[in-house]
Design an enzyme around this catalytic site. Structure first.
Site, PDB file in Angstrom:
ATOM      1  N   ARG A 155      76.902  52.772  23.748  1.00 25.50           N
ATOM      2  CA  ARG A 155      77.016  54.176  24.194  1.00 25.50           C
ATOM      3  C   ARG A 155      75.646  54.695  24.654  1.00 25.50           C
ATOM      4  O   ARG A 155      75.534  55.365  25.685  1.00 25.50           O
ATOM      5  CB  ARG A 155      77.581  55.055  23.059  1.00 25.50           C
ATOM      6  CG  ARG A 155      79.075  54.850  22.838  1.00 25.50           C
ATOM      7  CD  ARG A 155      79.620  55.835  21.810  1.00 25.50           C
ATOM      8  NE  ARG A 155      79.201  55.497  20.457  1.00 25.50           N
ATOM      9  CZ  ARG A 155      79.961  54.842  19.561  1.00 25.50           C
ATOM     10  NH1 ARG A 155      81.181  54.470  19.886  1.00 25.50           N
ATOM     11  NH2 ARG A 155      79.501  54.589  18.357  1.00 25.50           N
ATOM     12  N   ASP A 208      93.045  58.753  26.625  1.00 24.32           N
ATOM     13  CA  ASP A 208      93.472  58.104  25.385  1.00 24.32           C
ATOM     14  C   ASP A 208      94.907  58.527  25.109  1.00 24.32           C
ATOM     15  O   ASP A 208      95.351  59.578  25.571  1.00 24.32           O
ATOM     16  CB  ASP A 208      92.562  58.505  24.214  1.00 24.32           C
ATOM     17  CG  ASP A 208      92.596  57.478  23.075  1.00 24.32           C
ATOM     18  OD1 ASP A 208      91.631  56.694  22.957  1.00 24.32           O
ATOM     19  OD2 ASP A 208      93.574  57.463  22.307  1.00 24.32           O
ATOM     20  N   SER A 209      95.637  57.699  24.337  1.00 23.94           N
ATOM     21  CA  SER A 209      97.013  58.052  24.006  1.00 23.94           C
ATOM     22  C   SER A 209      97.113  58.753  22.660  1.00 23.94           C
ATOM     23  O   SER A 209      98.205  59.013  22.177  1.00 23.94           O
ATOM     24  CB  SER A 209      97.893  56.797  24.015  1.00 23.94           C
ATOM     25  OG  SER A 209      97.324  55.812  23.179  1.00 23.94           O
ATOM     26  N   ASP A 266      87.353  50.307  27.085  1.00 22.75           N
ATOM     27  CA  ASP A 266      87.107  49.850  25.707  1.00 22.75           C
ATOM     28  C   ASP A 266      88.416  49.854  24.924  1.00 22.75           C
ATOM     29  O   ASP A 266      88.608  50.654  24.011  1.00 22.75           O
ATOM     30  CB  ASP A 266      86.068  50.772  25.039  1.00 22.75           C
ATOM     31  CG  ASP A 266      85.665  50.274  23.666  1.00 22.75           C
ATOM     32  OD1 ASP A 266      85.833  49.076  23.391  1.00 22.75           O
ATOM     33  OD2 ASP A 266      85.166  51.094  22.863  1.00 22.75           O
ATOM     34  N   CYS A 272      87.260  43.700  21.944  1.00 21.47           N
ATOM     35  CA  CYS A 272      86.938  43.526  20.518  1.00 21.47           C
ATOM     36  C   CYS A 272      87.877  42.514  19.883  1.00 21.47           C
ATOM     37  O   CYS A 272      88.051  42.496  18.674  1.00 21.47           O
ATOM     38  CB  CYS A 272      86.973  44.863  19.789  1.00 21.47           C
ATOM     39  SG  CYS A 272      88.564  45.684  19.868  1.00 21.47           S
TER      40      CYS A 272
END
Ligand code: SAH
Length: 393
Positions: free
Chosen positions: A206, A247-248, A297, A337
């Protein structure tokens, strides 16, 4: 002390200090849940002291390879002291730090994050579950703190035959904490957030993102899978004036919106989109939108190598769409990830995505998790987060 005997030749990985023993390697011996056992080779040589997991396919997790060492409260105090000493040498620019990263810190099945004055722990294996009280006291004594919240509500506990647990182990009170990262403030609820509350492993990425946004003069920034907007705050700090978080999760986006004003940025410079990333990217392509910098991400698509193929397609899909939305000279910061997708495979996937999109790009950086989420030489399974920063040609 119970003895577990391995089959002929199955001592090799332990001799290399790899801490796991699978069911198929055991010739003889059984123990109770989380019990400390002595592990011996077929020839009767001492290999390690380990915790026994009756229901997991990883039957043994080594505590120590030193025959003279006793597994007691002092053992946990030593391991915790060593882990904290390593973090102190890293000089991390945040009050949010991973203090214990499981196997890499010699404590298999234990994750501990510090958020300001609160410790948050995950006890993920029989051994750490059994020693919970001792570990909690040792952690608080070593840090001088008084509060430890348990977030053992991760699915991996099922493999150990354990049910999810969430709540204070020591201390009490509000579960909302304020994290300071780089020069930014971020709020989180240790009882409600993902994992232990936040994604500390992306801290350095970040910070680097803010630097790139400033260096490139990027204005239009798209942060996909934004969670609570860490990369969005970084983009605003880097001078971006048109930042979209996708985002959900509604609660995560509400936090992202809160973080914009909490850090003194103009709310008109940020848009929170509660939507599916894939559909959003397709929609933006139809609209002919372009971005100067994009973050991808996503959550773990491949928890293990067995899921690698399906996950590869999912990664390729979003990266192809992401690349198509990049303005010339724009930067895509793409991460995975998934432990089941290694760095080489990830590179191939992104290359394939570029081919399909008809877009070439320079690889300007290859990154991983921040070093308070260490990898060690003996435990390659510890590698999970990898990122590629690519700039459109
Ligand atoms: N980049 C974040 C962490 C991302 S975690 C940070 O630095 O803090 C992954 C996020 O993806 C979660 O917040 C989850 O809610 C979101 N997510 C999962 N599937 C999604 C989908 N199909 N569309 C949009 N968001 C999704």
């Amino acid at each position: 002390m119970k003895v577990i005997k391995l089959r002929e030749g199955k001592e090799r990985s332990l001799l290399r200090r790899h801490p796991w023993v699978f069911e198929g390697s055991i010739a003889k011996g059984k123990a109770d849940f989380g019990e400390t056992v002595r592990v011996e080779s077929a020839g009767g040589d001492f290999l390690c002291w380990a915790a026994y997991s009756p229901s997991s396919s990883i039957k043994l997790r080594a505590w120590s390879f030193d025959e003279a060492e006793r597994i007691d409260a002092a053992f946990f105090e030593r391991r915790i002291a060593a882990a904290l000493a390593y973090r102190a040498r890293l000089a991390i620019d945040s009050n949010g730090q991973r203090l214990i990263h499981g196997e890499a810190d010699g404590l298999p099945g234990l994750i501990v994050d510090r958020y300001a004055d609160t410790l948050v722990a995950q006890f993920l294996a029989a051994g750490t579950e059994q020693w919970k009280g001792v570990i909690a006291d040792a952690l608080l004594a070593a840090t001088g703190l008084t509060r430890l919240f348990e977030r053992s509500d991760s699915g991996v506990r099922q493999l150990e035959g354990l049910t999810p647990v969430k709540g204070w182990v020591r201390g009490e009170g509000a579960t909302e904490v304020e994290l300071h990262e780089s020069s930014w403030k971020l709020k989180l609820d240790v009882a409600e957030g993902h994992k232990t509350g936040y994604y500390l492993d992306q801290r350095d990425n970040r910070r680097e993102f803010a630097r790139w946004v400033r260096q490139l003069g990027a204005q239009r920034v798209l942060n996909c899978y934004s969670y609570t907007g860490g990369f969005s705050v970084a983009a605003l700090a880097g001078g971006a004036t048109d930042v979209t978080s996708v985002d959900s999760s509604g609660p995560a986006l509400a936090r992202a919106t809160e973080h914009v004003t909490l850090n003194g940025f103009n709310p008109a410079h940020h848009l929170a989109l509660d939507a599916d990333v894939n559909a959003t990217l397709r929609g933006f392509i139809k609209e002919g939108r372009q971005f100067d910098a994009i973050v991808l991400d996503p959550p773990k698509f491949a928890p293990s190598a067995a899921h690698a193929e399906r996950a590869s397609r999912a990664y390729k899909d979003i990266n192809r769409l992401g690349l198509r939305l990049l303005a010339p000279g724009g930067l895509l910061c793409t991460y995975s990830c998934s432990g089941g997708v290694g760095p080489e495979l990830f590179h191939k996937i992104i290359a394939g995505a570029g081919m399909d999109a008809g877009i070439d790009a320079y690889i300007v950086d290859r990154v991983g998790a921040a070093p308070d989420h260490p990898q060690t030489l003996v435990f390659p399974e510890g590698e999970y987060l990898k990122g590629l920063l690519v700039m459109r040609r």
